[in-house]
Enzyme design. Structure first.
Site, PDB file in Angstrom:
ATOM      1  CB  SER A  15     -17.890 -44.263  24.053  1.00  0.00           C
ATOM      2  OG  SER A  15     -17.309 -45.275  24.830  1.00  0.00           O
ATOM      3  CG  ASN A  16     -19.457 -49.265  25.897  1.00  0.00           C
ATOM      4  OD1 ASN A  16     -19.316 -50.176  25.090  1.00  0.00           O
ATOM      5  ND2 ASN A  16     -18.466 -48.819  26.665  1.00  0.00           N
ATOM      6  CG  ASN A 106     -20.849 -54.389  34.015  1.00  0.00           C
ATOM      7  OD1 ASN A 106     -20.982 -53.219  33.605  1.00  0.00           O
ATOM      8  ND2 ASN A 106     -19.772 -54.784  34.674  1.00  0.00           N
ATOM      9  CG  HIS A 108     -14.791 -55.860  33.814  1.00  0.00           C
ATOM     10  ND1 HIS A 108     -14.926 -54.996  34.887  1.00  0.00           N
ATOM     11  CD2 HIS A 108     -13.525 -56.325  33.860  1.00  0.00           C
ATOM     12  CE1 HIS A 108     -13.794 -54.967  35.562  1.00  0.00           C
ATOM     13  NE2 HIS A 108     -12.927 -55.758  34.964  1.00  0.00           N
ATOM     14  CD  GLU A 177     -15.560 -51.510  26.747  1.00  0.00           C
ATOM     15  OE1 GLU A 177     -15.256 -51.984  27.837  1.00  0.00           O
ATOM     16  OE2 GLU A 177     -15.754 -50.294  26.566  1.00  0.00           O
TER      17      GLU A 177
HETATM   18  C1  GRF Z   1     -16.001 -49.094  29.520  1.00  0.00           C
HETATM   19  O1  GRF Z   1     -14.654 -49.323  29.255  1.00  0.00           O
HETATM   20  C2  GRF Z   1     -16.615 -50.266  30.253  1.00  0.00           C
HETATM   21  O2  GRF Z   1     -15.969 -51.473  30.000  1.00  0.00           O
HETATM   22  C3  GRF Z   1     -16.433 -49.906  31.698  1.00  0.00           C
HETATM   23  O3  GRF Z   1     -16.566 -48.520  31.754  1.00  0.00           O
HETATM   24  C4  GRF Z   1     -16.197 -47.943  30.503  1.00  0.00           C
HETATM   25  C5  GRF Z   1     -17.303 -47.018  30.094  1.00  0.00           C
HETATM   26  O4  GRF Z   1     -16.966 -46.270  28.947  1.00  0.00           O
HETATM   27  N1  GRF Z   1     -17.388 -50.629  32.508  1.00  0.00           N
HETATM   28  P1  GRF Z   1     -18.049 -45.330  28.268  1.00  0.00           P
HETATM   29  O5  GRF Z   1     -18.619 -44.415  29.350  1.00  0.00           O
HETATM   30  O6  GRF Z   1     -19.105 -46.206  27.671  1.00  0.00           O
HETATM   31  O7  GRF Z   1     -17.299 -44.548  27.222  1.00  0.00           O
END
Ligand code: GRF
Length: 193
Positions: A15-16, A106, A108, A177
């Site tokens: 999703s990020n 990164n 977190h 995020e």
């Molecule tokens: C996120 O919550 C990030 O903070 C952590 O892993 C998760 C990844 O989520 N490092 P996605 O795969 O981007 O939905």
């Protein structure tokens, strides 16, 4: 608008990655690489016509051997920035050799230095509730070999409400995020951070 090459490493849902694809104005995602061939993030990259592949740790690879291989692949793509977006493997020091100290970022899901570390089964949000934290949030930081310990670039937080559950916290954290990771990436690419 000037765009700069980035490589995104992920292991799962992506999703990020989706937020970066949608909102980042200064990145040109040259590759999305996963350690897991089944990561949905690879599918998201395909749908956006972004080159993607899995680089898996072979059964007889040590983590050092795997990270060296991955590092060579990523550095050969000449990214200005390497973006970890839910990449679950801990990178060994040899991964870092081709890159300078402000070339890997990164995100977190906690307010570092609280609640460092954690693998796929690590439920940071439940731990935050169990420890009765008053606040929760996100940290975006440069990556160094020591896990979740690099210089912090950005934090964003909210107060935990009595009705919050691990699920509602996860939703709130993801919202932050997706709002801030593309923005911070753009600031770095514009060299404003
Ligand atoms: C996120 O919550 C990030 O903070 C952590 O892993 C998760 C990844 O989520 N490092 P996605 O795969 O981007 O939905």
């Amino acid at each position: 608008m000037t765009k700069h090459p980035i490589v995104v490493l992920l292991s799962g849902y992506g999703s990020n990655l989706q937020a970066i694809i949608k909102k980042s104005k200064h990145s040109n995602i040259v590759a999305v690489i996963s350690d897991d061939v089944n990561a949905f993030g690879l599918e998201r990259a395909s749908r956006a016509d972004i080159f993607n592949c899995s680089v898996r740790q072979h059964r007889d690879d040590t983590r050092e051997q795997y990270c060296l291989r991955l590092s060579r692949i990523v550095s050969n793509l000449h990214p200005k920035l390497v973006v970890l977006a839910g990449f679950m493997k801990v990178l060994t020091p040899n991964f870092f050799e081709p890159f300078h100290e402000k070339q890997i970022v990164n995100i977190h899901p906690s307010l570092l230095p609280k609640h460092k570390g954690g693998g796929p089964s690590h439920n940071t949000h439940q731990i935050v509730l169990d420890e009765k934290d008053e606040e929760h949030g996100i940290t975006i930081h440069y990556v160094v070999p020591e896990v979740d310990s690099g210089p912090i670039l950005w934090q964003s937080q909210f107060f935990i409400q009595p009705e919050d559950t691990a699920e509602t916290l996860e939703t709130k954290v993801h919202k932050l995020e997706h709002q801030w990771y593309p923005w911070v990436i753009d600031q770095i690419l514009k060299e404003n951070m």
